[in-house]
Motif scaffolding. Structure first.
Motif, PDB file in Angstrom:
ATOM      1  N   GLY A 159      59.407  59.704 103.424  1.00 25.55           N
ATOM      2  CA  GLY A 159      59.060  60.687 104.443  1.00 25.55           C
ATOM      3  C   GLY A 159      58.751  60.072 105.781  1.00 25.55           C
ATOM      4  O   GLY A 159      58.558  58.865 105.898  1.00 25.55           O
ATOM      5  N   PRO A 168      55.369  63.781 110.679  1.00 27.24           N
ATOM      6  CA  PRO A 168      55.801  65.111 111.127  1.00 27.24           C
ATOM      7  C   PRO A 168      55.802  65.217 112.659  1.00 27.24           C
ATOM      8  O   PRO A 168      55.139  64.430 113.330  1.00 27.24           O
ATOM      9  N   ASN A 169      56.492  66.202 113.157  1.00 28.90           N
ATOM     10  CA  ASN A 169      56.509  66.473 114.588  1.00 28.90           C
ATOM     11  C   ASN A 169      55.108  66.916 115.030  1.00 28.90           C
ATOM     12  O   ASN A 169      54.583  67.914 114.526  1.00 28.90           O
ATOM     13  N   ASN A 186      54.498  70.513 115.768  1.00 26.18           N
ATOM     14  CA  ASN A 186      54.530  71.482 114.681  1.00 26.18           C
ATOM     15  C   ASN A 186      53.920  70.840 113.434  1.00 26.18           C
ATOM     16  O   ASN A 186      54.590  70.608 112.442  1.00 26.18           O
ATOM     17  N   PRO A 187      52.608  70.525 113.515  1.00 27.57           N
ATOM     18  CA  PRO A 187      51.989  69.778 112.416  1.00 27.57           C
ATOM     19  C   PRO A 187      51.849  70.634 111.155  1.00 27.57           C
ATOM     20  O   PRO A 187      51.793  71.854 111.246  1.00 27.57           O
ATOM     21  N   PRO A 188      51.793  70.000 109.988  1.00 30.58           N
ATOM     22  CA  PRO A 188      51.627  70.741 108.737  1.00 30.58           C
ATOM     23  C   PRO A 188      50.260  71.428 108.686  1.00 30.58           C
ATOM     24  O   PRO A 188      49.345  71.032 109.400  1.00 30.58           O
ATOM     25  N   PRO A 227      52.484  66.718 103.130  1.00 31.24           N
ATOM     26  CA  PRO A 227      53.912  66.719 102.751  1.00 31.24           C
ATOM     27  C   PRO A 227      54.417  65.357 102.272  1.00 31.24           C
ATOM     28  O   PRO A 227      55.431  65.283 101.581  1.00 31.24           O
ATOM     29  N   ARG A 228      53.709  64.271 102.623  1.00 28.31           N
ATOM     30  CA  ARG A 228      54.165  62.943 102.202  1.00 28.31           C
ATOM     31  C   ARG A 228      53.314  62.383 101.068  1.00 28.31           C
ATOM     32  O   ARG A 228      53.563  61.271 100.612  1.00 28.31           O
TER      33      ARG A 228
END
Ligand code: ADP
Ligand code: MG
Length: 344
Positions: A290, A293-294, A297-299, A306-307
């Motif tokens: 992974g 993230p951007n 647009n964080p999780p 997510p990782r």
């Protein structure tokens, strides 16, 4: 960490609390109006807190883009925080009077990654090192200035003859030593070093790091050291904070962090160090797949979920706070539900 008692509170030089920096990266106003778009904020640093004790080296480590340089810049007064506080010697850097600010800033210096870009190519080294002493009016007598320049050049293993040379006549490592000489010429207490060895050849990295360690002892400096390179961080730090998407996810003394990482992300980072000892196989760890993230647009929940190979349902919805856990009597700050519940 336990609430500091009077003694330890005294030895804290830098106190950072809930520091945030949001960059407005919105499209131009007219485009937003036409396309009915909201303002876009990039949360480069999102609630970072730590203390740095006098004379110690605290490192911040993490992948590119996690907000390390933004923290560094807020600590030296280059970026105004969106919110939160930076106290140096008990004085709020951003609430101080102009006079206090000037005083505080003389005590804080920064060393940048690129020793090529940070030295004026048209000035000789003598002038480069003398300039801050003159402009800050630390010394006014020209003999005294000359003596100070000679002594700091000596401290960084350069000779008085080097004063008459231009930066391009030096190697990368020597140039970084000139930057260090310029920084310590003003007798700072606190040095913020943003990837100071990342642009250097591997062979001279250790030389510069060892010089910095030596200077810390001789001059009595406190360092915030920033690097994405864990080997470098291992070499120089007393304590290490791991950053992920603008937050600190783990902070502990170096030994504990490297030997017993608690946060799954810290484990991922440690797994990414090339291993020549075969130790890795014993632990049975493997790199986690992974990408970061951007940040626009964080999780949701835990930013790392997510990782994370240990992700639980809770992690998807509730962001874990940075809390102190007790690891065999050693305080470890970690922002992970599993670690806080003692499941890791
Ligand atoms: N001046 C700026 N304007 C907008 N975004 C920025 C600015 N500076 C940094 N960023 C963004 O903030 C995040 C953190 O950047 P930075 O602090 O440079 O990270 P690092 O030093 O860890 O690589 C990144 O996503 C970066 O793109
Ligand atoms: Mg950076």
């Amino acid at each position: 960490m336990k609430e500091a008692n009077a003694n330890t509170a005294q030895s804290i030089l830098v106190r950072v609390r809930n520091l945030k920096k949001y960059f407005d990266v919105s499209a131009p106003w007219i485009t937003r109006v036409i396309e009915h778009k909201q303002k876009t904020l990039l949360k480069a640093v999102d609630g970072v807190s730590f203390d740095i004790r006098r004379g110690e080296t605290l490192s911040l480590v993490g992948e590119s883009g996690c907000g390390k340089s933004t923290v560094a810049r807020m600590l030296v007064g280059l970026y105004k925080p969106t919110s939160g506080t930076v106290e140096i010697n008990g004085k709020d850097l951003y609430k101080a009077s102009a006079e206090e600010k000037k005083l505080a800033k003389g005590k804080i210096q920064m060393i940048f990654q690129d020793p090529y870009a940070s030295l004026n190519p048209r000035w000789k080294v003598g002038r480069i090192v003398a300039e801050p002493i003159k402009s800050q009016k630390i010394l006014t007598n020209s003999d005294e200035i000359e003596a100070r320049v000679n002594s700091v050049l000596h401290l960084v293993n350069l000779s008085p003859e080097d004063k008459d040379k231009y930066p391009h006549q030096f190697s990368g490592g020597q140039r970084q030593r000139i930057s260090i000489a310029r920084a310590i010429a003003q007798h700072p207490e606190f040095l913020v070093c943003d990837e100071p060895t990342s642009a250097l050849d591997v062979s001279v990295q250790a030389q510069v790091l060892n010089l910095m360690i030596k200077l810390q002892k001789e001059v009595g400096l406190t360092y915030l050291f920033i690097s994405h390179n864990l080997s470098v961080v291992h070499h120089i730090s007393d304590r290490v904070g791991v950053m992920y998407l603008g937050r600190i996810v783990e902070l502990a003394d170096k030994r504990t962090l490297f030997n017993s990482p608690h946060h799954p992300y810290t484990r991922l980072l440690l797994d990414s160090i090339p291993d020549v000892t075969g130790e890795r196989a014993k632990h049975g760890r493997s790199p986690i797949a992974g990408e970061v993230p951007n940040p626009l647009n964080p999780p949701t929940g835990c930013l790392f979920h997510p990782r994370c190979p240990h992700c639980m349902e809770k992690c998807k919805h509730i962001a874990p706070e940075l809390k102190t856990i007790d690891f065999h009597g050693i305080p470890v700050q970690v922002a992970c539900h599993l670690a806080q519940e003692g499941k890791i």
